[in-house]
Design a protein around this motif. Structure first.
Motif, PDB file in Angstrom:
ATOM      1  N   ILE A 215       0.841  -1.211   0.000  1.00  0.00           N
ATOM      2  CA  ILE A 215       0.000   0.000   0.000  1.00  0.00           C
ATOM      3  C   ILE A 215       0.872   1.255   0.000  1.00  0.00           C
ATOM      4  CG2 ILE A 215      -1.687   1.344   1.346  1.00  0.00           C
ATOM      5  CD1 ILE A 215      -2.884  -1.008  -0.250  1.00  0.00           C
ATOM      6  N   ASP A 216       2.022   1.216   0.679  1.00  0.00           N
ATOM      7  CA  ASP A 216       2.960   2.339   0.587  1.00  0.00           C
ATOM      8  C   ASP A 216       3.377   2.575  -0.865  1.00  0.00           C
ATOM      9  OD1 ASP A 216       2.937   3.004   3.249  1.00  0.00           O
ATOM     10  OD2 ASP A 216       4.895   2.151   3.722  1.00  0.00           O
ATOM     11  N   ASP A 217       3.579   1.476  -1.604  1.00  0.00           N
ATOM     12  CA  ASP A 217       3.943   1.589  -3.028  1.00  0.00           C
ATOM     13  C   ASP A 217       2.835   2.288  -3.813  1.00  0.00           C
ATOM     14  OD1 ASP A 217       6.196   0.164  -2.380  1.00  0.00           O
ATOM     15  OD2 ASP A 217       5.609  -1.672  -3.418  1.00  0.00           O
ATOM     16  N   VAL A 218       1.591   1.931  -3.484  1.00  0.00           N
ATOM     17  CA  VAL A 218       0.443   2.553  -4.155  1.00  0.00           C
ATOM     18  C   VAL A 218       0.378   4.039  -3.814  1.00  0.00           C
ATOM     19  CG1 VAL A 218      -2.092   2.664  -4.213  1.00  0.00           C
ATOM     20  CG2 VAL A 218      -0.929   0.442  -4.290  1.00  0.00           C
ATOM     21  N   LEU A 219       0.538   4.356  -2.512  1.00  0.00           N
ATOM     22  CA  LEU A 219       0.409   5.747  -2.066  1.00  0.00           C
ATOM     23  C   LEU A 219       1.502   6.640  -2.641  1.00  0.00           C
ATOM     24  CD1 LEU A 219      -0.599   5.214   1.682  1.00  0.00           C
ATOM     25  CD2 LEU A 219      -2.058   5.971  -0.194  1.00  0.00           C
TER      26      LEU A 219
END
Length: 327
Positions: A215-219
């Motif tokens: 999710i960090d990658d997405v954000l």
């Protein structure tokens, strides 16, 4: 009030007393006779953050009915190891912003940040010894070593557009998920859990950490700098081939693949908007989110055998929070 805020409140309320004790341990153990050590350590710790790793120690220990205070020291140890990795990470990545303010290296310089990171690592190991449990030491020492390997592997991946999804997930398991795994393991271990229960705890932590990183990658491509507390597009600037880019390289048009390859090789953030459009259009963000949801589901399944309690409820809520957050 948002759902993520409600979840955070549920978790923090469940372990409020324990977390206050952990913060006291952190304050006490941070102390050094060297003023600059105190200054930088205080700067980093006071920045807050989600403190997920120490929270994991506390929730898992309590879920297995731990009676004692070693979980407070272990939670602080895990936070010190994590903070040391952040100090070193930001120097390696030349980052200027974390948790909504200047990084320590931007404030105090690279040399001071690296050395205070070393202080935090060594202080964590002093504290491990005081707990006097060889299994705890083995888990945390092994985790620290694997994290270091993960950092080096990530360094080798920088500006390399040919990194595979499998190789990237290996970085996540080493660099991020390993400390989540160790935090959950030691929480179960000191509570006297069985080997099978300790492995369930490890699986929970490992899968939760994987979900968080994805999710960090997405954000980094879809978040808001104010929400995520760092500069959007940092991964692209640093030439990091994260999962959205790896997916786009594999499934995008020839023109999109060439754009990604060039941006990764050169760390070219000037093309951020074009990359973002391609990532969104290709379904790369949706794919990454889907993989994060799978990891969060594995975490929830690993916690399902726990006895019903507010701590189990908080662990299940945490697996949802990992994928439903905007920061």
């Amino acid at each position: 009030m948002s759902a993520t805020t409600t979840t955070q409140n549920l978790i923090s309320d469940t372990i409020a007393t324990d977390m206050a004790a952990v913060n006291q341990v952190i304050r006490t153990k941070l102390h050094s006779e060297v003023p600059l050590v105190n200054q930088i350590a205080e700067y980093i710790i006071s920045a807050g953050g989600k403190r997920i790793r120490p929270v994991l120690v506390l929730l898992v220990a309590n879920a297995y009915q731990y009676q004692g205070t070693h979980h407070h020291e272990l939670a602080a140890i895990v936070e010190f190891i994590h903070t040391a990795t952040l100090l070193h990470d930001d120097v390696v990545d030349e980052s200027s912003m974390r948790r909504g303010r200047k990084t320590a290296n931007a404030m105090f310089g690279n040399a001071a940040s690296v050395l205070v990171g070393d202080f935090l690592y060594s202080r964590a190991f002093q504290m491990m010894v005081s707990i006097n449990n060889m299994q705890v030491m083995q888990i945390l020492a092994d985790a620290t070593n694997v994290i270091a390997e993960g950092e080096v592997l990530q360094l080798l991946n920088m500006h390399n557009p040919d990194v595979t999804e499998e190789r990237y997930l290996q970085v996540i398991r080493s660099k991020t998920a390993k400390l989540f795994e160790a935090a959950a393991q030691v929480g179960a271990l000191i509570a006297g859990a069985t080997p099978a229960q300790i492995e369930d705890a490890a699986e929970y932590g490992r899968s939760l950490g994987t979900a968080f990183q994805l999710i960090d990658d997405v954000l980094d491509y879809s978040g808001n700098a104010i929400d995520i507390g760092k500069n959007v597009g940092d991964d692209l600037r640093e030439g990091k081939p994260t999962l959205p880019l790896i997916y786009l390289m594999k499934n995008g048009t020839p023109a999109q693949r060439e754009l990604v390859r060039t941006c990764i090789e050169q760390g070219d953030e000037s093309q951020f908007n074009a990359i973002l459009a391609a990532i969104t259009q290709s379904g790369a963000l949706d794919y990454t989110k889907e993989e994060a949801h799978k990891a969060a589901a594995r975490a929830a399944a690993a916690a399902s055998s726990l006895k019903d309690s507010p701590y189990k409820e908080a662990l299940l809520a945490l697996s949802n929070f990992a994928v439903d957050r905007n920061h």
